[in-house]
Design a protein around this motif. Sequence first.
Motif, mmCIF file in Angstrom:
data_model
loop_
_atom_site.group_PDB
_atom_site.id
_atom_site.type_symbol
_atom_site.label_atom_id
_atom_site.label_comp_id
_atom_site.label_asym_id
_atom_site.label_seq_id
_atom_site.Cartn_x
_atom_site.Cartn_y
_atom_site.Cartn_z
ATOM 1 N N SER A 97 0.790 -1.164 0.097
ATOM 2 C CA SER A 97 -0.075 -0.025 0.028
ATOM 3 C C SER A 97 0.790 1.182 -0.160
ATOM 4 N N ALA A 98 0.538 1.970 -1.043
ATOM 5 C CA ALA A 98 1.332 3.252 -1.101
ATOM 6 C C ALA A 98 0.363 4.407 -1.268
ATOM 7 N N PRO A 99 0.585 5.608 -0.601
ATOM 8 C CA PRO A 99 -0.174 6.687 -0.501
ATOM 9 C C PRO A 99 -0.709 7.252 -1.848
ATOM 10 N N ARG A 100 0.069 7.227 -2.951
ATOM 11 C CA ARG A 100 -0.460 7.760 -4.503
ATOM 12 C C ARG A 100 -0.295 6.657 -5.268
ATOM 13 N N ASP A 101 -1.235 6.562 -6.175
ATOM 14 C CA ASP A 101 -1.019 5.658 -7.482
ATOM 15 C C ASP A 101 -0.206 5.960 -8.482
ATOM 16 N N PRO A 102 -0.063 5.124 -9.252
ATOM 17 C CA PRO A 102 0.995 5.404 -10.512
ATOM 18 C C PRO A 102 0.266 6.360 -11.229
ATOM 19 N N GLY A 103 1.025 7.435 -11.706
ATOM 20 C CA GLY A 103 0.638 8.774 -12.382
ATOM 21 C C GLY A 103 0.414 9.983 -11.646
ATOM 22 N N ALA A 104 0.264 9.563 -10.291
ATOM 23 C CA ALA A 104 0.417 10.824 -9.507
ATOM 24 C C ALA A 104 1.826 11.640 -9.630
ATOM 25 N N ALA A 105 1.691 13.053 -9.712
ATOM 26 C CA ALA A 105 2.857 13.684 -10.013
ATOM 27 C C ALA A 105 3.354 14.908 -9.109
ATOM 28 N N MET A 106 4.470 15.251 -9.005
ATOM 29 C CA MET A 106 4.903 16.524 -8.551
ATOM 30 C C MET A 106 5.911 16.938 -9.227
#
Lengths: 365, 365
Positions: B29-38
């Motif tokens: 479990s990671a906080p953001r899914d693939p595609g999340a960006a900064m």
Amino acid sequence: MRDILPVLNGWYSAGVPFGLATVVSTSRSAPRDPGAAMAVGPDDEVVGSVSGGCVEGAVFELAQEVVASDEARLETFGYSDEDAFAVGLTCGGEITLLVRPVTAALDPAFGEIAESVAAARPVTVATVTDGPAPRGATLAVWPDRVTGTLGTTGLDVAVTADARGELALGATGLRHYGPHGERREDAVTVFLHSFAPPPRMLVFGAIDYAAAVARIGAFLGYRVTVCDARPVFATPKRFPEGVEVVVDWPHRYLGDTDTDERTVICVLTHDPKFDVPLLEEALRRPAAYIGAMGSRRTHDDRMKRLTESGLSEAELSRLRSPVGLDLGARTPEEVAVSVAAEIVALRWGGSGAPLTATAGAIHPS
Amino acid sequence: MRDILPVLNGWYSAGVPFGLATVVSTSRSAPRDPGAAMAVGPDDEVVGSVSGGCVEGAVFELAQEVVASDEARLETFGYSDEDAFAVGLTCGGEITLLVRPVTAALDPAFGEIAESVAAARPVTVATVTDGPAPRGATLAVWPDRVTGTLGTTGLDVAVTADARGELALGATGLRHYGPHGERREDAVTVFLHSFAPPPRMLVFGAIDYAAAVARIGAFLGYRVTVCDARPVFATPKRFPEGVEVVVDWPHRYLGDTDTDERTVICVLTHDPKFDVPLLEEALRRPAAYIGAMGSRRTHDDRMKRLTESGLSEAELSRLRSPVGLDLGARTPEEVAVSVAAEIVALRWGGSGAPLTATAGAIHPS
């Protein structure tokens, strides 16, 4: 239940009635899977277990009651947080049990079922758990024959057909029917309990497509093993939970492992150095399905090498290559569906044509 | 990334280089899914997020470095137990980020991609993350055209074909290839990022088969909704996590919900009182697939009622009934495979025949 069947059969043969509790469904994490059983026999002797301990007391009393009343009961137990802690669960859960009396009059096939299981002959036992049909009635389905009745001919026919499907997969679970076996109704609940190991799916080549093929294999009820010689790709992290991941040379692993006439073998390696010796081994072994992925060119090259290796025409004809049905599949998941569809079609003799374009029975009876 | 794209496009249009970090994979479990960006832009302005906060500091520095060096980086961050706690995880996890500089020279299609997303036109962007291909190189795939290159023609061709598959499903994830697009090799890793909503699967009738159809629908990338008028059957407990369960009259629910030309509708109800008004509604709406389960007799009866209800020949011809490919399917899982196979075949124009019995391309290019 398998573990306690010899004791139960002793009681049954001696003509002693006993109360048998079987887990027929669970929700969230439960300590025992469907099929787990506990029985109470003469002199209040208890064998088996249906939970980690917390509901056994209640089940003991229920088992005595069903023997006294000659009537089966269906009971659901929820774990309180405290109970859950006691049985090693952290998130609660629920189990539903069918508790029924077993005697020669109520269950004439019990001895025969016990003998089949002892001899490792596969059998699926269907038992009514709920609805307008006699609760606790059983029907036993072997590959070649059927014993017992669930109350109506329609129900017997539908359940027999479905039990053959579950039997081929060694699968256990609940199914729902109308009172006369109507497949899309829900009034009658039947527990199908298969005494047969699940078939194996062996996937060679730990590429992107392998994870999708492994997932759909597990969905269809296979016990899945993925094998690849490259440790960086053959890591459990890349595959769903429950899939066995083996780092070994494919042909060496296959040479040392067991397959039977229900095993499906999917060759997704991409290199003649792996797949030619692997297919040489596979095509000479028992298996329900041997498929190899690749372009038409890879296929032609592979067939040439396999022919040179001395495989007979009959052995070569077992190879499904290129693998899958023609669905135009693009994504790994779509390719996995095309492979699964070919495996099912081969199992039951389906054509792959849309049912809208065919006539006759939708599934074999 | 969608949320910050207007800001990024502002920087891009103004000719200001910026560092863009995108989550390309996660484990556990990671906080953001693939595609999340900064992204880090002029004057060290930060937009977006790739985690719950704990790795943003490191990413900030990385983004500055990639702009200074003009070279993309791939970095994996593990959460220590302490970090995991800080971001609200209880079991750790890992995220892998591609951090790349974006300028008009390095990424000529960026503006066009941003405009597509703003206009809700679907596009899949492929970016090399690892292996013997230029890291950070991008290729954008629209339904009707392609822009950019990943370094070799073979890779461009293979990735374009696969991206069309992911685009149809609005799916995002990693794929692996050989240096020239070889599909069963692993040297080059490509991140396929689809800016399109996943298509919907609507399953009517919360019977045993519905759970299996819902599971394989989710496997294929559909956002699945199960609807039944009976609250005892339409309970989330009976369906896999992530499946929406609605208690409503099927035709009323369908009348009020959105479908588009990618939507698949599976009618597993068993009663003309539900399925005739439902199919009347379905056959007059946009949908990729409308299938109805049932015996040949149910089908004949249903067609008679539908014809009487005034549907045209063209509308009726959209109905796939009996549903699925002819696989001889018995178990709910096998039936679900036969339905999924028909959906895929209809999408890409496949015949359903075994690939061993056909010639020509294995999937459309």
